[in-house]
Write an enzyme that holds these catalytic residues in place. Sequence first.
Site, short mmCIF file in Angstrom:
data_model
loop_
_atom_site.label_atom_id
_atom_site.label_comp_id
_atom_site.label_asym_id
_atom_site.label_seq_id
_atom_site.Cartn_x
_atom_site.Cartn_y
_atom_site.Cartn_z
N ASN A 50 -40.43 12.80 40.66
CA ASN A 50 -40.90 12.83 39.68
C ASN A 50 -40.23 12.15 38.12
O ASN A 50 -40.28 11.62 37.21
CB ASN A 50 -41.26 14.50 38.75
N THR B 125 -45.40 14.86 27.06
CA THR B 125 -44.13 15.14 27.73
C THR B 125 -43.51 14.42 26.14
O THR B 125 -43.93 14.25 25.79
CB THR B 125 -43.81 14.03 28.79
N ASP C 40 -27.80 10.68 38.49
CA ASP C 40 -28.81 10.12 38.19
C ASP C 40 -29.72 9.87 38.95
O ASP C 40 -28.92 9.33 40.65
CB ASP C 40 -27.83 8.62 37.57
N VAL C 41 -31.27 8.74 39.62
CA VAL C 41 -31.77 9.39 40.95
C VAL C 41 -31.62 7.61 41.61
O VAL C 41 -31.81 7.91 42.64
CB VAL C 41 -32.96 9.49 40.88
N TYR D 88 -42.44 -1.56 34.73
CA TYR D 88 -42.58 -0.29 35.18
C TYR D 88 -43.74 0.01 35.95
O TYR D 88 -44.15 0.46 36.87
CB TYR D 88 -42.91 0.41 33.37
N LYS E 49 -43.99 1.31 39.73
CA LYS E 49 -44.63 3.05 39.72
C LYS E 49 -46.22 1.75 41.42
O LYS E 49 -46.10 2.93 42.14
CB LYS E 49 -45.58 3.12 38.83
N ASP F 24 -32.22 17.13 36.95
CA ASP F 24 -31.69 16.45 35.64
C ASP F 24 -30.91 15.70 35.76
O ASP F 24 -29.92 16.11 35.62
CB ASP F 24 -32.57 17.55 34.47
#
Length: 262
Positions: free
Chosen positions: A94, A201, A67-68, A166, A170, A41
């Site tokens: 995810n 969420t 941070d990915v 976005y 995706k 996270d």
Amino acid sequence: MSELLDIKGRTAFVTGAGQGVGRQVALYLAQHGAGAVVVNDFHAERAESVAAEVEAAGAKALPLAFDVSDFEAVGAAFAEAQETFGGVDILVNNAGNAGPTSRLDDLVPFWESDPTEWRRWMATNYDGVLNCTRHAMPLMVKGGYGRIVTVISDAGRVGEPHLAVYSGAKAGAAGFMRAIAKAGGRFGITANCVALGGTRTPAVADLIPDAETEKRALSQYVIRRLGEPEDPAGMILFLCSDAASWITGQTYPVNGGYSFAC
């Protein structure tokens, strides 16, 4: 524990696992026989909290805050996972939304946006998937086994007018997974996506503050409720298991009937 969904002591790496769907995935993997779960996270305290839950469920855990979208940080995290657990067998991409400072209440039409705004969507939802997959695959190729599941959104399948970048990120992640499925199959690696509809969420909760707003939002759903984290987490668990060993390159909507797939 269901034998069909037994994760058989394998090591899983789940990004964005400090809350919501990622947290539930980490817990399901632990409850179904994972030997270890790396809990990522951006916020260390969230990763540590879920790691404690994973250990209580019977698996080893390694909380890692990074941070990915940071390629070097991702590389260091996978190196630590390899040193600690000997490798990574399962990757669940995810982490999503607009990164650690997600805001969905300040959206403007695409033609009023600028590249600075685009980057916050692309960095997590597309670059992050590339970064993590790039560092996971050598470990999987070496082990002759791998499961990669990337969480996308129905925005990437049908498009959302106020989430154009976005949606593109995706969709790009889904196309990338199809290419990885073709590249990784001969090494025993599968790659699939799960596309979410409206799921309860923290980010979605901010957009749906009351029952009337929720009712309006659900008017396009065949099943008139928001998804719960357990809904997509069950599909992700399945795709991580040997029950799905002959499934690759696919995108599975888990969306309450918001859209249908052929």
